[in-house]
Scaffold this active site. Structure first.
Site, PDB file in Angstrom:
ATOM      1  N   LYS A   1       0.834  -1.208   0.000  1.00 51.59           N
ATOM      2  CA  LYS A   1       0.000   0.000   0.000  1.00 51.59           C
ATOM      3  C   LYS A   1       0.869   1.258   0.000  1.00 51.59           C
ATOM      4  O   LYS A   1       0.687   2.161  -0.813  1.00 51.59           O
ATOM      5  CB  LYS A   1      -0.939   0.009   1.221  1.00 51.59           C
ATOM      6  CG  LYS A   1      -1.858  -1.195   1.293  1.00 51.59           C
ATOM      7  CD  LYS A   1      -2.803  -1.130   2.476  1.00 51.59           C
ATOM      8  CE  LYS A   1      -2.140  -1.135   3.842  1.00 51.59           C
ATOM      9  NZ  LYS A   1      -1.390  -2.368   4.169  1.00 51.59           N
TER      10      LYS A   1
ATOM     11  N   ARG B   1     -10.016   0.563   9.125  1.00 55.65           N
ATOM     12  CA  ARG B   1      -9.480  -0.774   9.371  1.00 55.65           C
ATOM     13  C   ARG B   1     -10.446  -1.631  10.163  1.00 55.65           C
ATOM     14  O   ARG B   1     -10.138  -2.790  10.443  1.00 55.65           O
ATOM     15  CB  ARG B   1      -8.208  -0.632  10.205  1.00 55.65           C
ATOM     16  CG  ARG B   1      -6.931  -0.851   9.451  1.00 55.65           C
ATOM     17  CD  ARG B   1      -5.814  -0.630  10.448  1.00 55.65           C
ATOM     18  NE  ARG B   1      -4.633  -1.308  10.070  1.00 55.65           N
ATOM     19  CZ  ARG B   1      -3.618  -0.715   9.447  1.00 55.65           C
ATOM     20  NH1 ARG B   1      -3.700   0.537   9.102  1.00 55.65           N
ATOM     21  NH2 ARG B   1      -2.548  -1.400   9.161  1.00 55.65           N
TER      22      ARG B   1
ATOM     23  N   ARG C   1      11.627  -5.337   5.221  1.00 58.81           N
ATOM     24  CA  ARG C   1      11.381  -3.918   4.912  1.00 58.81           C
ATOM     25  C   ARG C   1      12.320  -3.008   5.706  1.00 58.81           C
ATOM     26  O   ARG C   1      12.592  -3.218   6.883  1.00 58.81           O
ATOM     27  CB  ARG C   1       9.945  -3.543   5.249  1.00 58.81           C
ATOM     28  CG  ARG C   1       9.723  -2.026   5.155  1.00 58.81           C
ATOM     29  CD  ARG C   1       8.294  -1.628   5.193  1.00 58.81           C
ATOM     30  NE  ARG C   1       7.578  -2.171   6.317  1.00 58.81           N
ATOM     31  CZ  ARG C   1       6.259  -2.114   6.424  1.00 58.81           C
ATOM     32  NH1 ARG C   1       5.541  -1.549   5.494  1.00 58.81           N
ATOM     33  NH2 ARG C   1       5.662  -2.640   7.474  1.00 58.81           N
TER      34      ARG C   1
ATOM     35  N   ARG D   1      11.126  -1.142  11.232  1.00 62.01           N
ATOM     36  CA  ARG D   1      10.029  -0.803  12.144  1.00 62.01           C
ATOM     37  C   ARG D   1       9.912  -1.856  13.241  1.00 62.01           C
ATOM     38  O   ARG D   1      10.097  -3.044  12.986  1.00 62.01           O
ATOM     39  CB  ARG D   1       8.709  -0.744  11.361  1.00 62.01           C
ATOM     40  CG  ARG D   1       8.518   0.544  10.628  1.00 62.01           C
ATOM     41  CD  ARG D   1       7.352   0.562   9.661  1.00 62.01           C
ATOM     42  NE  ARG D   1       6.130  -0.111  10.065  1.00 62.01           N
ATOM     43  CZ  ARG D   1       5.014  -0.102   9.327  1.00 62.01           C
ATOM     44  NH1 ARG D   1       4.980   0.558   8.177  1.00 62.01           N
ATOM     45  NH2 ARG D   1       3.932  -0.736   9.726  1.00 62.01           N
TER      46      ARG D   1
ATOM     47  N   ARG E   1      -0.138  -8.940  13.420  1.00 65.33           N
ATOM     48  CA  ARG E   1      -0.755  -7.988  12.475  1.00 65.33           C
ATOM     49  C   ARG E   1      -1.558  -8.710  11.402  1.00 65.33           C
ATOM     50  O   ARG E   1      -2.617  -8.239  10.996  1.00 65.33           O
ATOM     51  CB  ARG E   1       0.327  -7.117  11.821  1.00 65.33           C
ATOM     52  CG  ARG E   1       0.832  -6.028  12.763  1.00 65.33           C
ATOM     53  CD  ARG E   1       2.153  -5.485  12.306  1.00 65.33           C
ATOM     54  NE  ARG E   1       2.060  -4.756  11.070  1.00 65.33           N
ATOM     55  CZ  ARG E   1       3.104  -4.583  10.238  1.00 65.33           C
ATOM     56  NH1 ARG E   1       4.279  -5.116  10.526  1.00 65.33           N
ATOM     57  NH2 ARG E   1       2.954  -3.873   9.149  1.00 65.33           N
TER      58      ARG E   1
HETATM   59  P1  AP5 Z   1       4.803  -1.561   1.927  1.00 61.79           P
HETATM   60  O1  AP5 Z   1       4.463  -0.769   0.712  1.00 61.79           O
HETATM   61  O2  AP5 Z   1       5.461  -0.858   3.057  1.00 61.79           O
HETATM   62  O3  AP5 Z   1       3.496  -2.347   2.423  1.00 61.79           O
HETATM   63  P2  AP5 Z   1       2.209  -1.809   3.175  1.00 61.79           P
HETATM   64  O4  AP5 Z   1       1.029  -2.512   2.591  1.00 61.79           O
HETATM   65  O5  AP5 Z   1       2.184  -0.317   3.198  1.00 61.79           O
HETATM   66  O6  AP5 Z   1       2.490  -2.427   4.597  1.00 61.79           O
HETATM   67  P3  AP5 Z   1       2.402  -1.778   6.053  1.00 61.79           P
HETATM   68  O7  AP5 Z   1       3.033  -2.783   6.954  1.00 61.79           O
HETATM   69  O8  AP5 Z   1       2.942  -0.389   6.094  1.00 61.79           O
HETATM   70  O9  AP5 Z   1       0.903  -1.760   6.272  1.00 61.79           O
HETATM   71  P4  AP5 Z   1       0.223  -1.781   7.588  1.00 61.79           P
HETATM   72  O10 AP5 Z   1      -1.166  -1.620   7.100  1.00 61.79           O
HETATM   73  O11 AP5 Z   1       0.452  -2.924   8.479  1.00 61.79           O
HETATM   74  O12 AP5 Z   1       0.929  -0.595   8.403  1.00 61.79           O
HETATM   75  P5  AP5 Z   1       0.474   0.861   8.754  1.00 61.79           P
HETATM   76  O13 AP5 Z   1       1.664   1.698   8.711  1.00 61.79           O
HETATM   77  O14 AP5 Z   1      -0.746   1.257   8.007  1.00 61.79           O
HETATM   78  O15 AP5 Z   1       5.701  -2.812   1.472  1.00 61.79           O
HETATM   79  C1  AP5 Z   1       6.251  -3.709   2.430  1.00 61.79           C
HETATM   80  C2  AP5 Z   1       7.626  -4.199   1.949  1.00 61.79           C
HETATM   81  O16 AP5 Z   1       7.445  -4.936   0.742  1.00 61.79           O
HETATM   82  C3  AP5 Z   1       8.627  -3.095   1.616  1.00 61.79           C
HETATM   83  O17 AP5 Z   1       9.908  -3.525   1.990  1.00 61.79           O
HETATM   84  C4  AP5 Z   1       8.542  -2.935   0.089  1.00 61.79           C
HETATM   85  O18 AP5 Z   1       9.772  -2.492  -0.462  1.00 61.79           O
HETATM   86  C5  AP5 Z   1       8.224  -4.367  -0.320  1.00 61.79           C
HETATM   87  N1  AP5 Z   1       7.367  -4.445  -1.504  1.00 61.79           N
HETATM   88  C6  AP5 Z   1       6.243  -3.714  -1.771  1.00 61.79           C
HETATM   89  N2  AP5 Z   1       5.721  -4.095  -2.945  1.00 61.79           N
HETATM   90  C7  AP5 Z   1       6.506  -5.100  -3.416  1.00 61.79           C
HETATM   91  C8  AP5 Z   1       6.479  -5.933  -4.584  1.00 61.79           C
HETATM   92  N3  AP5 Z   1       5.536  -5.806  -5.494  1.00 61.79           N
HETATM   93  N4  AP5 Z   1       7.449  -6.853  -4.725  1.00 61.79           N
HETATM   94  C9  AP5 Z   1       8.439  -7.008  -3.810  1.00 61.79           C
HETATM   95  N5  AP5 Z   1       8.530  -6.246  -2.692  1.00 61.79           N
HETATM   96  C10 AP5 Z   1       7.568  -5.317  -2.489  1.00 61.79           C
HETATM   97  O19 AP5 Z   1      -0.001   0.654  10.270  1.00 61.79           O
HETATM   98  C11 AP5 Z   1       0.905   0.329  11.297  1.00 61.79           C
HETATM   99  C12 AP5 Z   1       0.173   0.246  12.612  1.00 61.79           C
HETATM  100  O20 AP5 Z   1      -0.448   1.509  12.929  1.00 61.79           O
HETATM  101  C13 AP5 Z   1      -0.976  -0.766  12.688  1.00 61.79           C
HETATM  102  O21 AP5 Z   1      -0.511  -2.075  12.956  1.00 61.79           O
HETATM  103  C14 AP5 Z   1      -1.795  -0.180  13.834  1.00 61.79           C
HETATM  104  O22 AP5 Z   1      -1.202  -0.463  15.088  1.00 61.79           O
HETATM  105  C15 AP5 Z   1      -1.692   1.317  13.603  1.00 61.79           C
HETATM  106  N6  AP5 Z   1      -2.762   1.821  12.746  1.00 61.79           N
HETATM  107  C16 AP5 Z   1      -2.619   2.380  11.513  1.00 61.79           C
HETATM  108  N7  AP5 Z   1      -3.838   2.684  11.004  1.00 61.79           N
HETATM  109  C17 AP5 Z   1      -4.750   2.330  11.944  1.00 61.79           C
HETATM  110  C18 AP5 Z   1      -6.175   2.352  11.993  1.00 61.79           C
HETATM  111  N8  AP5 Z   1      -6.904   2.809  10.956  1.00 61.79           N
HETATM  112  N9  AP5 Z   1      -6.791   1.890  13.102  1.00 61.79           N
HETATM  113  C19 AP5 Z   1      -6.077   1.435  14.153  1.00 61.79           C
HETATM  114  N10 AP5 Z   1      -4.725   1.339  14.161  1.00 61.79           N
HETATM  115  C20 AP5 Z   1      -4.074   1.785  13.055  1.00 61.79           C
END
Ligand code: AP5
Length: 214
Positions: free
Chosen positions: A13, A88, A127, A160, A171
């Site tokens: 994402k 979420r 990552r 992270r 997660r």
């Molecule tokens: P990346 O693009 O970083 O993936 P992502 O889908 O953004 O993954 P996240 O872990 O950031 O999502 P998340 O939803 O868990 O975290 P968030 O920050 O929202 O890619 C991942 C890796 O893969 C990278 O190394 C990249 O280079 C590689 N990659 C990408 N595409 C690729 C491909 N095609 N091929 C090969 N490699 C690839 O949330 C974190 C925390 O915040 C949550 O756990 C929660 O505690 C809190 N939080 C956030 N939003 C809320 C909410 N709405 N409600 C409650 N808590 C929340």
């Protein structure tokens, strides 16, 4: 143009969000990035979010909804926005519906990234994120420890806390339990993208699908 990006942790994402926000000229709003910024700033919000995030649990709905409500009131959101990582949970989705309704705004599409679990674990555990420019990279791109540098700006990268093995497992479980039900909630708005394969290939695939909604 109001878009939501949904997908399991590691589905890409954050990696693809910049492309989408540039394509439609709308701000990218990532609740995860906002919480991490608050943690770096040492605010009360950051301290509270950290208690949940470090174990891979969700920050409570009331805190998250208030944060998003404030953000989408900003002027740069007048022409639309891209929500990444929000909503979420069903209560968050229903709070967003009310926010949009109050402002006579309509959700355009929900972009859903799908990838198999084994790929997600490999992506998350490798990552790295740049402390300076925020660029997301991966150890497979040649970065293998925290002393290595960001491929974009040459500054320090870090892993992270929630990309450690126990937090990753939690997660993925939290996603299945709390976030997957949103796919049905939004079923008439969902545009599914198979997010497996090289980053550029997914970008191209998505660009074709997005043409039809732009
Ligand atoms: P990346 O693009 O970083 O993936 P992502 O889908 O953004 O993954 P996240 O872990 O950031 O999502 P998340 O939803 O868990 O975290 P968030 O920050 O929202 O890619 C991942 C890796 O893969 C990278 O190394 C990249 O280079 C590689 N990659 C990408 N595409 C690729 C491909 N095609 N091929 C090969 N490699 C690839 O949330 C974190 C925390 O915040 C949550 O756990 C929660 O505690 C809190 N939080 C956030 N939003 C809320 C909410 N709405 N409600 C409650 N808590 C929340």
């Amino acid at each position: 143009m109001i878009l939501i990006l949904i997908g399991p942790p590691g589905s890409g994402k954050g990696t693809q969000a910049k492309f989408i926000s540039d394509r439609f000229n709308i701000p990218h709003i990532s609740t995860g990035d906002m919480f991490r910024q608050a943690m770096r700033d040492g605010t009360e919000l950051g301290k509270k979010a950290n208690e949940y995030m470090e174990h891979g649990n969700l920050v409570p709905d009331d805190v998250t909804v208030a944060l998003v409500e404030d953000r989408i009131r900003c002027e740069d959101c007048n022409a639309g926005f891209l929500l990444d990582g929000f909503p979420r949970t069903i209560p968050q989705a229903s709070a967003l519906d009310k926010m949009l309704e109050r402002n006579n705004r309509v959700l355009t599409k929900v972009i859903l990234f799908t990838v198999s679990d084994d790929i997600l674990v490999k992506r998350l555990s490798g990552r790295r994120t740049c402390r300076s420019c925020g660029k997301i990279s991966h150890v497979s791109q040649g970065i293998n420890n925290k002393l290595d540098k960001c491929p974009a700006c040459g500054q320090e990268v870090f892993q992270r806390d929630d990309d450690k093995p126990e937090a990753i497992i939690n997660r993925l479980a939290v996603y299945k339990k709390s976030t997957e039900p949103l796919i049905d909630y939004y079923k008439r708005k969902v545009l599914e993208i198979l997010a497996d394969g090289p980053i550029d290939e997914i970008k191209t695939r998505m660009a074709e699908d997005l043409e039809n909604i732009g």
